[in-house]
Design an enzyme around this catalytic site. Structure first.
Site, PDB file in Angstrom:
ATOM      1  N   GLY A 222       4.606   1.338  -1.507  1.00  0.00           N
ATOM      2  CA  GLY A 222       4.902   1.640  -2.911  1.00  0.00           C
ATOM      3  C   GLY A 222       3.690   2.218  -3.608  1.00  0.00           C
ATOM      4  O   GLY A 222       2.737   2.658  -2.955  1.00  0.00           O
ATOM      5  N   ASP A 223       3.741   2.179  -4.943  1.00  0.00           N
ATOM      6  CA  ASP A 223       2.713   2.811  -5.766  1.00  0.00           C
ATOM      7  C   ASP A 223       2.276   1.783  -6.812  1.00  0.00           C
ATOM      8  O   ASP A 223       3.107   1.313  -7.601  1.00  0.00           O
ATOM      9  CB  ASP A 223       3.342   4.043  -6.449  1.00  0.00           C
ATOM     10  CG  ASP A 223       2.387   4.734  -7.399  1.00  0.00           C
ATOM     11  OD1 ASP A 223       1.245   4.264  -7.550  1.00  0.00           O
ATOM     12  OD2 ASP A 223       2.798   5.747  -7.991  1.00  0.00           O
ATOM     13  N   PHE A 224       0.981   1.416  -6.785  1.00  0.00           N
ATOM     14  CA  PHE A 224       0.573   0.347  -7.704  1.00  0.00           C
ATOM     15  C   PHE A 224       0.509   0.785  -9.168  1.00  0.00           C
ATOM     16  O   PHE A 224       0.251  -0.029 -10.046  1.00  0.00           O
ATOM     17  CB  PHE A 224      -0.689  -0.379  -7.250  1.00  0.00           C
ATOM     18  CG  PHE A 224      -1.904   0.440  -6.900  1.00  0.00           C
ATOM     19  CD1 PHE A 224      -2.323   1.510  -7.661  1.00  0.00           C
ATOM     20  CD2 PHE A 224      -2.678   0.061  -5.794  1.00  0.00           C
ATOM     21  CE1 PHE A 224      -3.471   2.223  -7.333  1.00  0.00           C
ATOM     22  CE2 PHE A 224      -3.831   0.784  -5.455  1.00  0.00           C
ATOM     23  CZ  PHE A 224      -4.222   1.865  -6.227  1.00  0.00           C
TER      24      PHE A 224
ATOM     25  N   HIS B 115     -12.578  -0.354  -8.440  1.00  0.00           N
ATOM     26  CA  HIS B 115     -13.784   0.483  -8.514  1.00  0.00           C
ATOM     27  C   HIS B 115     -13.495   1.954  -8.176  1.00  0.00           C
ATOM     28  O   HIS B 115     -14.314   2.816  -8.455  1.00  0.00           O
ATOM     29  CB  HIS B 115     -14.926  -0.095  -7.658  1.00  0.00           C
ATOM     30  CG  HIS B 115     -14.853   0.222  -6.192  1.00  0.00           C
ATOM     31  ND1 HIS B 115     -15.955   0.160  -5.367  1.00  0.00           N
ATOM     32  CD2 HIS B 115     -13.814   0.587  -5.400  1.00  0.00           C
ATOM     33  CE1 HIS B 115     -15.600   0.491  -4.154  1.00  0.00           C
ATOM     34  NE2 HIS B 115     -14.321   0.745  -4.126  1.00  0.00           N
TER      35      HIS B 115
ATOM     36  N   ASP C  91       0.863  -1.192   0.000  1.00  0.00           N
ATOM     37  CA  ASP C  91       0.000   0.000   0.000  1.00  0.00           C
ATOM     38  C   ASP C  91       0.898   1.240   0.000  1.00  0.00           C
ATOM     39  O   ASP C  91       2.126   1.120   0.001  1.00  0.00           O
ATOM     40  CB  ASP C  91      -0.950  -0.012   1.222  1.00  0.00           C
ATOM     41  CG  ASP C  91      -2.286   0.686   0.923  1.00  0.00           C
ATOM     42  OD1 ASP C  91      -2.263   1.907   0.657  1.00  0.00           O
ATOM     43  OD2 ASP C  91      -3.331   0.023   0.946  1.00  0.00           O
TER      44      ASP C  91
HETATM   45  C1  LIG Z   1     -10.799   1.524  -0.792  1.00  0.00           C
HETATM   46  S1  LIG Z   1      -9.277   1.169  -0.036  1.00  0.00           S
HETATM   47  C2  LIG Z   1      -9.306  -0.602   0.008  1.00  0.00           C
HETATM   48  C3  LIG Z   1      -8.442  -1.152   1.077  1.00  0.00           C
HETATM   49  C4  LIG Z   1      -8.538  -2.667   1.261  1.00  0.00           C
HETATM   50  N1  LIG Z   1      -8.157  -3.403   0.073  1.00  0.00           N
HETATM   51  C5  LIG Z   1      -9.934  -3.047   1.709  1.00  0.00           C
HETATM   52  O1  LIG Z   1     -10.632  -3.698   0.943  1.00  0.00           O
HETATM   53  O2  LIG Z   1     -10.308  -2.679   2.829  1.00  0.00           O
HETATM   54  C6  LIG Z   1      -8.104   1.514  -1.334  1.00  0.00           C
HETATM   55  C7  LIG Z   1      -6.646   1.313  -0.922  1.00  0.00           C
HETATM   56  O3  LIG Z   1      -5.808   1.635  -2.036  1.00  0.00           O
HETATM   57  C8  LIG Z   1      -4.648   2.272  -1.534  1.00  0.00           C
HETATM   58  N2  LIG Z   1      -4.006   3.044  -2.605  1.00  0.00           N
HETATM   59  C9  LIG Z   1      -4.473   4.175  -3.210  1.00  0.00           C
HETATM   60  N3  LIG Z   1      -3.612   4.582  -4.144  1.00  0.00           N
HETATM   61  C10 LIG Z   1      -2.560   3.695  -4.134  1.00  0.00           C
HETATM   62  C11 LIG Z   1      -1.350   3.583  -4.895  1.00  0.00           C
HETATM   63  N4  LIG Z   1      -1.065   4.457  -5.852  1.00  0.00           N
HETATM   64  N5  LIG Z   1      -0.536   2.542  -4.628  1.00  0.00           N
HETATM   65  C12 LIG Z   1      -0.825   1.640  -3.659  1.00  0.00           C
HETATM   66  N6  LIG Z   1      -1.970   1.696  -2.913  1.00  0.00           N
HETATM   67  C13 LIG Z   1      -2.817   2.717  -3.150  1.00  0.00           C
HETATM   68  C14 LIG Z   1      -5.205   3.149  -0.413  1.00  0.00           C
HETATM   69  O4  LIG Z   1      -4.198   3.570   0.467  1.00  0.00           O
HETATM   70  C15 LIG Z   1      -6.226   2.209   0.217  1.00  0.00           C
HETATM   71  O5  LIG Z   1      -5.645   1.420   1.245  1.00  0.00           O
END
Ligand SMILES: C[S@@+](CC[C@H](N)C(=O)[O-])C[C@H]1O[C@@H](n2cnc3c(N)ncnc32)[C@H](O)[C@@H]1O
Length: 347
Positions: A237-239, A257, A209
């Site tokens: 990191g950054d996905f 989503h 994350d």
């Molecule tokens: C809606 S939450 C879902 C969290 C978890 N998977 C859940 O179902 O409870 C979206 C997640 O994506 C992460 N996120 C957003 N942008 C990101 C990025 N560029 N790289 C990695 N993670 C990211 C956020 O920090 C957050 O934890």
């Protein structure tokens, strides 16, 4: 005029009355939020109480609280007895903080000020294709949550309460046998990863994350419980960029989503770059069913439009998106919760 197929509208209610109920739906949402914020359901856990008593306990105006609770009781949320005391109903009980499947956190978060302001711009979003939250609040939701820790905490609690009811259904619905190393992409605080690893003692996991979330996850309980500690690596990191390599399975729940098709494609391409033949991709999201059937995915789809500029997708939309990223959609697995598991393999 033909009724839409599968419509759930009752023949007994005249259309203008049914429409009035729909049009004023936000009155009910607002009243539920007031009751949730005041913790009324928790105060009723020990038995029925009068509005005067509840008002004294919460420091609000007794007559105003009575009128809100009377109206909620008319909707099946709370019930008023002959002595004017209010009690829990099965619906009202979901607003308790400490019960499985609690909706309390979500009820408070979904109508907090920034979300409410964003929904005011729905018409603008439909006209322009823009992101209502960005227009109303002046920044993206993730930036807003980082700048407003109290709202960030509220969002975290809402996700935790949602996850508590959804994670067991997801773990139950999928056979994870044979997966040695699983990466939860955007895995938040790791509650789902921890539950999967607990059920599969031979598996190792990577929680991936953004840096701030990984720091919070390292302090939180999920990936530190005895059952999984030592089997989880937490990686910041950054996905859109580089994902951890050498995994048998990449999981992403409530990720795609949040994003429009261009961004969702970039995230899937990141997974494709590190996937090898046979690597599994599991997307856990709502899948919008065809037809007019009432379904939470359709409601959530418009919420994602307003808040994130994202969308809930149909199975054909997932198939196309995956194909564009070099994956083959293998099957969609329904779960006991509103989310499905979309399983894909490198094409
Ligand atoms: C809606 S939450 C879902 C969290 C978890 N998977 C859940 O179902 O409870 C979206 C997640 O994506 C992460 N996120 C957003 N942008 C990101 C990025 N560029 N790289 C990695 N993670 C990211 C956020 O920090 C957050 O934890």
């Amino acid at each position: 005029m033909k009724d839409p197929e599968d419509s759930e509208m009752s023949d007994d209610v005249p259309p203008p009355v049914a429409m009035m109920g729909l049009v004023t739906g936000y009155w009910v949402s607002k009243m539920i939020r007031v009751a949730a914020k005041l913790g009324i359901a928790d105060l009723l856990a020990g038995g029925p109480r009068s509005a005067t008593d509840l008002a004294a306990a919460t420091g609000v105006h007794a007559d105003r609280l009575y009128r809100v609770l009377r109206t909620l009781a008319s909707q099946g949320v709370f019930v008023e007895d002959e002595d004017g005391r209010f009690d829990l109903t099965p619906l009202a009980a979901t607003l308790r903080r400490d019960v499985p499947g609690s909706v309390h956190g979500f009820a408070v978060m979904i109508l907090e000020d920034a979300n409410w302001e964003a929904w005011r711009e729905l018409g603008w979003a439909v006209e322009t294709g823009g992101v209502a939250f960005q227009k109303a609040v002046g920044m993206a939701p993730w930036e807003y949550l980082a700048a407003h820790p109290e709202d960030g905490q509220m969002f975290g609690e809402a996700m935790t309460s949602l996850s508590a009811s959804q994670n067991p259904a997801i773990v139950e619905a999928y056979d994870f046998t044979g997966i040695g190393r699983l990466v939860d992409v955007g895995g938040g605080h790791g509650s789902l990863l921890a539950m999967i690893l607990t059920a599969h003692p031979e598996m190792r996991g990577v929680l991936f994350d953004v840096p701030a979330t990984i720091e919070n996850a390292r302090r939180d309980r999920h990936i530190n419980t005895a059952a999984v500690a030592g089997r989880v690596d937490s990686v910041a990191g950054d996905f859109f960029d580089l994902l951890p390599t050498d995994a048998d399975c990449y999981l992403m729940k409530y990720i795609l989503h949040d994003w429009n098709d261009d961004d969702a494609l970039r995230i899937l391409q990141s997974v494709r770059r590190v996937a090898t033949p046979g690597t599994k991709l599991l997307i856990v999201d709502a899948v919008v069913p065809p037809g007019n059937v009432a379904n939470n995915a359709k409601m959530m789809d418009v919420n994602m439009m307003v808040i994130m500029g994202g969308l809930e997708r149909t199975e054909p939309q997932f198939r196309d998106l995956l194909a564009n990223a070099g994956f083959l959609l293998k099957r969609v697995i329904a779960t006991e919760c509103p989310l499905s598991i979309v399983e894909a393999l490198p094409a």
